[in-house]
Design a protein around this motif. Sequence first.
Motif, short mmCIF file in Angstrom:
data_model
loop_
_atom_site.label_atom_id
_atom_site.label_comp_id
_atom_site.label_asym_id
_atom_site.label_seq_id
_atom_site.Cartn_x
_atom_site.Cartn_y
_atom_site.Cartn_z
N ASP A 129 0.87 -1.17 0.00
CA ASP A 129 0.00 0.00 0.00
C ASP A 129 0.91 1.22 0.00
N ILE A 130 0.81 2.04 -1.04
CA ILE A 130 1.64 3.23 -1.19
C ILE A 130 0.82 4.44 -0.77
N THR A 131 1.28 5.18 0.24
CA THR A 131 0.46 6.30 0.73
C THR A 131 1.32 7.42 1.28
N LEU A 132 0.80 8.65 1.15
CA LEU A 132 1.43 9.82 1.75
C LEU A 132 0.74 10.22 3.05
N ASN A 133 -0.38 9.59 3.34
CA ASN A 133 -1.19 9.96 4.50
C ASN A 133 -0.58 9.40 5.78
N PRO A 134 -0.05 10.25 6.67
CA PRO A 134 0.58 9.75 7.89
C PRO A 134 -0.40 9.06 8.83
N GLY A 140 -2.71 1.45 10.52
CA GLY A 140 -2.86 0.10 10.00
C GLY A 140 -3.30 0.09 8.55
N HIS A 141 -3.25 -1.08 7.93
CA HIS A 141 -3.51 -1.19 6.51
C HIS A 141 -3.84 -2.63 6.17
N LYS A 142 -4.46 -2.82 5.00
CA LYS A 142 -4.87 -4.15 4.58
C LYS A 142 -3.73 -4.91 3.90
N ALA A 143 -2.80 -4.18 3.30
CA ALA A 143 -1.70 -4.82 2.57
C ALA A 143 -0.67 -5.38 3.54
N ASP A 144 0.21 -6.23 3.01
CA ASP A 144 1.28 -6.81 3.83
C ASP A 144 2.23 -5.73 4.35
N LEU A 145 2.56 -4.79 3.48
CA LEU A 145 3.49 -3.72 3.83
C LEU A 145 2.96 -2.38 3.35
N ILE A 146 3.29 -1.34 4.09
CA ILE A 146 2.91 0.01 3.68
C ILE A 146 4.18 0.81 3.39
N VAL A 147 4.12 1.62 2.34
CA VAL A 147 5.27 2.43 1.92
C VAL A 147 4.85 3.89 1.93
N GLY A 148 5.60 4.72 2.64
CA GLY A 148 5.31 6.15 2.69
C GLY A 148 6.13 6.92 1.68
N GLU A 149 6.37 8.19 1.99
CA GLU A 149 7.08 9.07 1.08
C GLU A 149 8.49 8.56 0.80
N VAL A 150 8.90 8.63 -0.45
CA VAL A 150 10.21 8.16 -0.88
C VAL A 150 10.99 9.32 -1.46
N ALA A 151 12.28 9.38 -1.16
CA ALA A 151 13.13 10.46 -1.67
C ALA A 151 13.16 10.46 -3.19
N ASP A 152 13.31 11.65 -3.77
CA ASP A 152 13.39 11.79 -5.23
C ASP A 152 14.85 11.66 -5.65
N GLU A 202 12.16 -6.59 10.67
CA GLU A 202 10.89 -7.18 11.07
C GLU A 202 9.89 -7.00 9.95
N ALA A 203 9.27 -8.10 9.54
CA ALA A 203 8.27 -8.03 8.47
C ALA A 203 7.07 -7.25 8.96
N GLY A 204 6.51 -6.44 8.07
CA GLY A 204 5.29 -5.72 8.39
C GLY A 204 5.50 -4.40 9.10
N VAL A 205 6.75 -3.99 9.33
CA VAL A 205 7.01 -2.71 9.97
C VAL A 205 6.79 -1.60 8.96
N ASP A 206 6.01 -0.58 9.32
CA ASP A 206 5.72 0.51 8.40
C ASP A 206 6.95 1.37 8.15
N LEU A 207 7.02 1.89 6.92
CA LEU A 207 8.07 2.85 6.61
C LEU A 207 7.55 4.26 6.85
#
Length: 207
Positions: A129-134, A140-152, A202-207
Amino acid sequence: MEGLNSGRGHNFRETGRTFEFQMLGQIDVDDKRYKELLARLSGSSQPGYLGRSQSIELAKECQPGDPENPNKPFLNDLLIEVQDQFEVAGIEATVRAYTAVGTPLDHLHGVDAFITVTVDGREFVCTLDITLNPDKQASGHKADLIVGEVADPNVNNLQQNKYLEQVEEIGRKIVTMLLKKVTTKQSQAELRERLYGLNQPEAGVDL
């Protein structure tokens, strides 16, 4: 320094859509073949609704490019990182990366993309799950992993190095998640130790 499509000071829904497209691309939901397959999979009882496995099937069948060589740089870099880490573990695997943006997998199941590995003829999936929403990242999220903002990586060398570090970390978490699902002759603990030594993510840790 703000990252790719930073949501700072903006509406997260609008910036989030742009962020997903920049990172992952999207499936053409207006395509005739897509509509026909969606109708066939959903049936007449619940038009437009698909379960998770059917949603994954739809996304696979309607990819905008080659899932073994995705067009979007982030998705391609992530695929290469996962491939490399499986090679380090001594596991022969076929890795594919898929976007699900705009599909029922996105709207109904909270999954924007997914990575698959095929080992000994069996396929295993890690959803993202790719999201900018903190708030979403924290709650929490439905996907296995969540990905936040990524450097350009196109800004400067500092941001490029940060981006590469983030891709490596996300890749490690994906591999850790997939290793839990893959049955091999070696124990999972031995495989993770070969990959990461004592510093196991650790698997499932949010970024």
